[in-house]
Design a protein around this motif. Structure first.
Motif, PDB file in Angstrom:
ATOM      1  N   LEU A   1       0.844  -1.444   0.152  1.00 37.27           N
ATOM      2  CA  LEU A   1      -0.213   0.440   0.541  1.00 37.27           C
ATOM      3  C   LEU A   1       0.959   1.239  -0.223  1.00 37.27           C
TER       4      LEU A   1
ATOM      5  N   THR B   1      -9.665   2.272   4.387  1.00 42.77           N
ATOM      6  CA  THR B   1     -10.052   0.461   4.792  1.00 42.77           C
ATOM      7  C   THR B   1     -10.475   0.533   4.174  1.00 42.77           C
ATOM      8  N   ASP B   2     -11.573   0.749   4.190  1.00 43.11           N
ATOM      9  CA  ASP B   2     -12.605  -0.279   3.352  1.00 43.11           C
ATOM     10  C   ASP B   2     -12.554  -0.641   1.656  1.00 43.11           C
TER      11      ASP B   2
ATOM     12  N   VAL C   1      -9.555  -0.539   0.203  1.00 47.90           N
ATOM     13  CA  VAL C   1      -8.047  -0.977   0.582  1.00 47.90           C
ATOM     14  C   VAL C   1      -8.760  -2.720   0.413  1.00 47.90           C
ATOM     15  N   ARG C   2      -9.210  -2.926   1.260  1.00 47.98           N
ATOM     16  CA  ARG C   2     -10.049  -4.037   1.774  1.00 47.98           C
ATOM     17  C   ARG C   2     -10.814  -4.524   0.501  1.00 47.98           C
TER      18      ARG C   2
ATOM     19  N   GLY D   1      -5.446  -8.605   2.743  1.00 46.75           N
ATOM     20  CA  GLY D   1      -4.533  -7.800   2.972  1.00 46.75           C
ATOM     21  C   GLY D   1      -3.653  -6.711   2.251  1.00 46.75           C
TER      22      GLY D   1
ATOM     23  N   ALA E   1      -4.445   4.619   9.266  1.00 49.03           N
ATOM     24  CA  ALA E   1      -5.318   3.430   8.767  1.00 49.03           C
ATOM     25  C   ALA E   1      -4.792   1.864   8.145  1.00 49.03           C
ATOM     26  N   SER E   2      -2.757   2.437   8.495  1.00 50.25           N
ATOM     27  CA  SER E   2      -2.264   1.754   7.487  1.00 50.25           C
ATOM     28  C   SER E   2      -1.796   0.884   8.873  1.00 50.25           C
TER      29      SER E   2
ATOM     30  N   GLU F   1      -4.224  -0.439  11.242  1.00 54.21           N
ATOM     31  CA  GLU F   1      -5.585  -1.194  10.724  1.00 54.21           C
ATOM     32  C   GLU F   1      -5.100  -2.405   9.598  1.00 54.21           C
ATOM     33  N   LEU F   2      -5.019  -1.642   8.474  1.00 49.03           N
ATOM     34  CA  LEU F   2      -4.814  -2.855   7.693  1.00 49.03           C
ATOM     35  C   LEU F   2      -3.338  -3.759   7.207  1.00 49.03           C
ATOM     36  N   ARG F   3      -2.596  -4.052   7.873  1.00 50.55           N
ATOM     37  CA  ARG F   3      -1.484  -4.197   8.703  1.00 50.55           C
ATOM     38  C   ARG F   3      -1.392  -5.180  10.008  1.00 50.55           C
TER      39      ARG F   3
END
Length: 301
Positions: free
Chosen positions: A143, A193-194, A196-197, A203, A218-219, A221-223
């Motif tokens: 990302l 986040t949504d 990217v998901r 992930g 947000a980063s 959370e995504l990790r």
């Protein structure tokens, strides 16, 4: 010499064109008559004081860390370079000036224009360094925040060349550009986040923040809730989140030359979004600070 100087932290208006003492080449240095100087987002963050803990400033100061130009003084111990050589590289005195000093430069290929050469050092070195720091490899997903900027553009291309899937955040107007570079574009801001998901349901393996616009929570959370394998080059709040801040690594003339050849041959794109006369540095900073710049802004002394 003419130079852009600032004597206090503040907005673009603190930048003023004035006369400053000319620097002279010391041991291991060359002096360039600057033909073009790169403007980086870090410059306006330093000017505004946001980076004072990371990059303390002694006033009066001249900004600018990269430039292209013609060698006109050669310091003691320098070999392989002479007055009249066309070069580009990392400046040790401010590049927003008629003259600047450097010890890490490479010869400018004839196919590479002054502006394109000035846009290359920071973008190429930073992108390569952070990708190595993140250790991204074939089959992984990265990302990348600020993917349409100069550093982001270089990072997208270098990561794709490694076999990495790149999800790049940018304004919608830059999405077609990112697709052309090989990235999957997503809009930044609320709901990131949504989004990217939706394109990476398994992930992301790593995050490269080249924007510094508050995307670290947000980063993380995504990790999966960990700051591991997240690196920022632009967010001064990194330490609050346990995220690594990358300030710069070893600068090497041979690496600079290595970045230049594929750019000159059209295999790597570091686009110049717009050029400004040196006197319009404040306008360049205002445009940089507003965001949405595709590639690099350049000043022309």
């Amino acid at each position: 010499m003419e130079a852009i100087v600032f004597e206090e932290y503040g907005g673009p208006e603190v930048l003023r064109l004035t006369t400053a003492d000319e620097p002279h080449a010391g041991p291991g240095q060359v002096r360039l008559r600057v033909r073009a100087a790169g403007v980086n987002p870090l410059d306006h963050k330093i000017r505004g004081g946001a980076m004072r803990e990371v990059f303390p400033t002694e006033f009066p100061a001249i900004l600018g860390s990269e430039a292209s130009g013609v060698v006109d003084e050669v310091g003691e111990g320098v070999t392989g370079l002479a007055a009249g050589d066309e070069v580009f590289g990392f400046m040790e005195t401010g590049a927003y000036a008629a003259y600047a000093l450097a010890s890490v430069v490479a010869r400018k290929p004839g196919e590479l224009g002054w502006e394109e050469a000035a846009a290359l050092p920071v973008a190429g070195e930073t992108a390569d360094r952070v990708l190595n720091q993140l250790a991204v490899k074939n089959g992984e997903t990265l990302l990348l925040h600020g993917a349409a900027g100069a550093v982001g553009s270089a990072a997208v291309q270098l990561a794709v060349a490694r076999g990495v899937t790149v999800i790049g955040t940018a304004s919608p107007g830059n999405h077609d550009y990112l697709r052309a570079l090989g990235a999957i574009p997503v809009a930044y801001g609320d709901g990131l986040t949504d989004r990217v998901r939706a394109v990476a349901p398994k992930g992301v393996d790593a995050v490269f923040d080249a924007a510094g616009k508050g995307a670290l929570p947000a980063s993380i959370e995504l990790r999966g809730g960990t700051p591991d394998r997240i690196v920022t080059i632009a967010d001064p709040t990194a330490a609050e989140y346990g995220v690594a801040f990358s300030r710069g690594g070893d600068r090497d003339a041979s690496a600079l030359a290595g970045y230049a050849r594929p750019v000159a041959e059209g295999g790597l794109r570091v686009p110049v979004a717009r050029s400004f006369p040196l006197a319009d540095a404040a306008a360049a900073h205002a445009e940089s600070e507003a965001g949405h710049v595709r590639g690099k802004l350049v000043l022309l002394p």
